[in-house]
Design a protein around this motif. Structure first.
Motif, PDB file in Angstrom:
ATOM      1  N   ASN A 177       0.819  -1.208   0.000  1.00  0.00           N
ATOM      2  CA  ASN A 177       0.000   0.000   0.000  1.00  0.00           C
ATOM      3  C   ASN A 177       0.858   1.267   0.000  1.00  0.00           C
ATOM      4  O   ASN A 177       0.538   2.226  -0.695  1.00  0.00           O
ATOM      5  CB  ASN A 177      -0.951   0.021   1.192  1.00  0.00           C
ATOM      6  CG  ASN A 177      -2.073  -0.969   1.038  1.00  0.00           C
ATOM      7  OD1 ASN A 177      -2.431  -1.331  -0.070  1.00  0.00           O
ATOM      8  ND2 ASN A 177      -2.621  -1.425   2.145  1.00  0.00           N
ATOM      9  N   LEU A 178       1.919   1.264   0.767  1.00  0.00           N
ATOM     10  CA  LEU A 178       2.775   2.445   0.807  1.00  0.00           C
ATOM     11  C   LEU A 178       3.565   2.601  -0.488  1.00  0.00           C
ATOM     12  O   LEU A 178       3.796   3.715  -0.949  1.00  0.00           O
ATOM     13  CB  LEU A 178       3.714   2.381   2.013  1.00  0.00           C
ATOM     14  CG  LEU A 178       3.036   2.508   3.365  1.00  0.00           C
ATOM     15  CD1 LEU A 178       4.047   2.318   4.492  1.00  0.00           C
ATOM     16  CD2 LEU A 178       2.331   3.838   3.506  1.00  0.00           C
ATOM     17  N   GLY A 179       3.986   1.486  -1.060  1.00  0.00           N
ATOM     18  CA  GLY A 179       4.730   1.546  -2.311  1.00  0.00           C
ATOM     19  C   GLY A 179       3.869   1.923  -3.493  1.00  0.00           C
ATOM     20  O   GLY A 179       4.316   2.590  -4.428  1.00  0.00           O
ATOM     21  N   GLY A 180       2.626   1.549  -3.481  1.00  0.00           N
ATOM     22  CA  GLY A 180       1.732   1.817  -4.602  1.00  0.00           C
ATOM     23  C   GLY A 180       0.627   2.773  -4.250  1.00  0.00           C
ATOM     24  O   GLY A 180      -0.509   2.625  -4.728  1.00  0.00           O
ATOM     25  N   ILE A 181       0.936   3.754  -3.413  1.00  0.00           N
ATOM     26  CA  ILE A 181      -0.114   4.654  -2.930  1.00  0.00           C
ATOM     27  C   ILE A 181      -0.759   5.446  -4.068  1.00  0.00           C
ATOM     28  O   ILE A 181      -1.954   5.702  -4.059  1.00  0.00           O
ATOM     29  CB  ILE A 181       0.436   5.587  -1.833  1.00  0.00           C
ATOM     30  CG1 ILE A 181      -0.701   6.211  -1.050  1.00  0.00           C
ATOM     31  CG2 ILE A 181       1.358   6.637  -2.401  1.00  0.00           C
ATOM     32  CD1 ILE A 181      -0.290   6.774   0.280  1.00  0.00           C
ATOM     33  N   ARG A 182       0.011   5.785  -5.086  1.00  0.00           N
ATOM     34  CA  ARG A 182      -0.563   6.528  -6.223  1.00  0.00           C
ATOM     35  C   ARG A 182      -1.545   5.647  -6.999  1.00  0.00           C
ATOM     36  O   ARG A 182      -2.589   6.119  -7.451  1.00  0.00           O
ATOM     37  CB  ARG A 182       0.553   7.020  -7.129  1.00  0.00           C
ATOM     38  CG  ARG A 182       1.346   8.131  -6.527  1.00  0.00           C
ATOM     39  CD  ARG A 182       2.298   8.742  -7.537  1.00  0.00           C
ATOM     40  NE  ARG A 182       3.044   9.806  -6.889  1.00  0.00           N
ATOM     41  CZ  ARG A 182       4.362   9.911  -6.899  1.00  0.00           C
ATOM     42  NH1 ARG A 182       5.080   9.022  -7.561  1.00  0.00           N
ATOM     43  NH2 ARG A 182       4.951  10.901  -6.277  1.00  0.00           N
ATOM     44  N   VAL A 183      -1.202   4.371  -7.136  1.00  0.00           N
ATOM     45  CA  VAL A 183      -2.090   3.454  -7.858  1.00  0.00           C
ATOM     46  C   VAL A 183      -3.383   3.252  -7.070  1.00  0.00           C
ATOM     47  O   VAL A 183      -4.480   3.242  -7.641  1.00  0.00           O
ATOM     48  CB  VAL A 183      -1.386   2.103  -8.111  1.00  0.00           C
ATOM     49  CG1 VAL A 183      -2.329   1.095  -8.727  1.00  0.00           C
ATOM     50  CG2 VAL A 183      -0.143   2.304  -8.958  1.00  0.00           C
ATOM     51  N   VAL A 184      -3.242   3.092  -5.756  1.00  0.00           N
ATOM     52  CA  VAL A 184      -4.424   2.909  -4.909  1.00  0.00           C
ATOM     53  C   VAL A 184      -5.336   4.121  -5.016  1.00  0.00           C
ATOM     54  O   VAL A 184      -6.555   3.996  -5.168  1.00  0.00           O
ATOM     55  CB  VAL A 184      -4.013   2.655  -3.443  1.00  0.00           C
ATOM     56  CG1 VAL A 184      -5.209   2.710  -2.520  1.00  0.00           C
ATOM     57  CG2 VAL A 184      -3.312   1.309  -3.314  1.00  0.00           C
ATOM     58  N   ARG A 185      -4.746   5.303  -4.967  1.00  0.00           N
ATOM     59  CA  ARG A 185      -5.551   6.527  -5.085  1.00  0.00           C
ATOM     60  C   ARG A 185      -6.164   6.663  -6.476  1.00  0.00           C
ATOM     61  O   ARG A 185      -7.295   7.117  -6.625  1.00  0.00           O
ATOM     62  CB  ARG A 185      -4.690   7.743  -4.770  1.00  0.00           C
ATOM     63  CG  ARG A 185      -4.416   7.901  -3.307  1.00  0.00           C
ATOM     64  CD  ARG A 185      -3.659   9.170  -3.042  1.00  0.00           C
ATOM     65  NE  ARG A 185      -3.357   9.293  -1.627  1.00  0.00           N
ATOM     66  CZ  ARG A 185      -2.468  10.137  -1.151  1.00  0.00           C
ATOM     67  NH1 ARG A 185      -1.776  10.924  -1.957  1.00  0.00           N
ATOM     68  NH2 ARG A 185      -2.247  10.198   0.140  1.00  0.00           N
ATOM     69  N   ALA A 186      -5.405   6.309  -7.495  1.00  0.00           N
ATOM     70  CA  ALA A 186      -5.893   6.455  -8.872  1.00  0.00           C
ATOM     71  C   ALA A 186      -7.111   5.572  -9.126  1.00  0.00           C
ATOM     72  O   ALA A 186      -8.018   5.959  -9.870  1.00  0.00           O
ATOM     73  CB  ALA A 186      -4.787   6.120  -9.865  1.00  0.00           C
ATOM     74  N   PHE A 187      -7.138   4.395  -8.566  1.00  0.00           N
ATOM     75  CA  PHE A 187      -8.255   3.491  -8.786  1.00  0.00           C
ATOM     76  C   PHE A 187      -9.290   3.548  -7.667  1.00  0.00           C
ATOM     77  O   PHE A 187     -10.176   2.693  -7.593  1.00  0.00           O
ATOM     78  CB  PHE A 187      -7.740   2.051  -8.956  1.00  0.00           C
ATOM     79  CG  PHE A 187      -7.037   1.829 -10.254  1.00  0.00           C
ATOM     80  CD1 PHE A 187      -7.761   1.707 -11.431  1.00  0.00           C
ATOM     81  CD2 PHE A 187      -5.649   1.761 -10.308  1.00  0.00           C
ATOM     82  CE1 PHE A 187      -7.114   1.513 -12.634  1.00  0.00           C
ATOM     83  CE2 PHE A 187      -5.000   1.566 -11.508  1.00  0.00           C
ATOM     84  CZ  PHE A 187      -5.731   1.446 -12.673  1.00  0.00           C
ATOM     85  N   ALA A 188      -9.157   4.513  -6.781  1.00  0.00           N
ATOM     86  CA  ALA A 188     -10.100   4.703  -5.671  1.00  0.00           C
ATOM     87  C   ALA A 188     -10.290   3.417  -4.879  1.00  0.00           C
ATOM     88  O   ALA A 188     -11.391   3.028  -4.524  1.00  0.00           O
ATOM     89  CB  ALA A 188     -11.433   5.233  -6.173  1.00  0.00           C
ATOM     90  N   ALA A 189      -9.187   2.742  -4.603  1.00  0.00           N
ATOM     91  CA  ALA A 189      -9.231   1.469  -3.883  1.00  0.00           C
ATOM     92  C   ALA A 189      -8.812   1.619  -2.426  1.00  0.00           C
ATOM     93  O   ALA A 189      -8.474   0.645  -1.768  1.00  0.00           O
ATOM     94  CB  ALA A 189      -8.336   0.451  -4.574  1.00  0.00           C
ATOM     95  N   GLN A 190      -8.855   2.843  -1.937  1.00  0.00           N
ATOM     96  CA  GLN A 190      -8.395   3.091  -0.576  1.00  0.00           C
ATOM     97  C   GLN A 190      -9.214   2.318   0.460  1.00  0.00           C
ATOM     98  O   GLN A 190      -8.659   1.691   1.355  1.00  0.00           O
ATOM     99  CB  GLN A 190      -8.446   4.582  -0.275  1.00  0.00           C
ATOM    100  CG  GLN A 190      -7.884   4.947   1.075  1.00  0.00           C
ATOM    101  CD  GLN A 190      -7.840   6.449   1.300  1.00  0.00           C
ATOM    102  OE1 GLN A 190      -8.278   7.219   0.457  1.00  0.00           O
ATOM    103  NE2 GLN A 190      -7.329   6.850   2.433  1.00  0.00           N
ATOM    104  N   ASN A 191     -10.523   2.329   0.323  1.00  0.00           N
ATOM    105  CA  ASN A 191     -11.370   1.611   1.297  1.00  0.00           C
ATOM    106  C   ASN A 191     -11.129   0.104   1.255  1.00  0.00           C
ATOM    107  O   ASN A 191     -11.106  -0.564   2.288  1.00  0.00           O
ATOM    108  CB  ASN A 191     -12.847   1.921   1.051  1.00  0.00           C
ATOM    109  CG  ASN A 191     -13.186   3.345   1.425  1.00  0.00           C
ATOM    110  OD1 ASN A 191     -12.510   3.942   2.250  1.00  0.00           O
ATOM    111  ND2 ASN A 191     -14.214   3.884   0.809  1.00  0.00           N
ATOM    112  N   PHE A 192     -10.941  -0.432   0.047  1.00  0.00           N
ATOM    113  CA  PHE A 192     -10.660  -1.862  -0.091  1.00  0.00           C
ATOM    114  C   PHE A 192      -9.345  -2.221   0.584  1.00  0.00           C
ATOM    115  O   PHE A 192      -9.257  -3.204   1.325  1.00  0.00           O
ATOM    116  CB  PHE A 192     -10.615  -2.246  -1.574  1.00  0.00           C
ATOM    117  CG  PHE A 192     -10.173  -3.662  -1.808  1.00  0.00           C
ATOM    118  CD1 PHE A 192     -11.031  -4.722  -1.557  1.00  0.00           C
ATOM    119  CD2 PHE A 192      -8.887  -3.942  -2.243  1.00  0.00           C
ATOM    120  CE1 PHE A 192     -10.623  -6.033  -1.750  1.00  0.00           C
ATOM    121  CE2 PHE A 192      -8.467  -5.246  -2.450  1.00  0.00           C
ATOM    122  CZ  PHE A 192      -9.335  -6.289  -2.205  1.00  0.00           C
TER     123      PHE A 192
END
Length: 96
Positions: free
Chosen positions: A52-67
């Motif tokens: 999650n920390l390494g791919g934080i931009r990807v997580v934010r880009a796909f709105a997968a933060q809650n998941f």
């Protein structure tokens, strides 16, 4: 020395040793098994956090933060539950 002085008293005094040794051994085996499982769960938790920390931009880009937060919370709760189980094992077992 105790056995040579008074055999009956010595046997009576040492009669509890096999039970204590058995209880201690089984508790130690249970603690070892739970420790290894806890280490596996903590490594899973660390892996999720690192991803999650390494791919934080990807997580934010796909709105997968809650998941991702849910996945982390689930792994964290699992590790915490096992840690509590270990504490229960240690607290209910009398010290030798």
């Amino acid at each position: 020395m105790l056995l040579s002085t008074d055999l009956v008293l010595g046997l009576l005094a040492l009669s509890f040793v096999p039970f204590v040794a058995w209880r201690s051994s089984t508790t130690q085996l249970r603690l070892r098994a739970t420790w290894l499982t806890l280490q596996e769960r903590l490594s899973e938790l660390s892996r999720i956090m690192e991803e999650n920390l390494g791919g934080i931009r990807v997580v934010r880009a796909f709105a997968a933060q809650n998941f991702e937060l849910g996945k982390f919370d689930k792994a964290s709760a699992s590790a915490l539950e096992l840690a509590h189980e270990r504490v229960d094992i240690r607290s209910t077992t009398p010290a030798p």
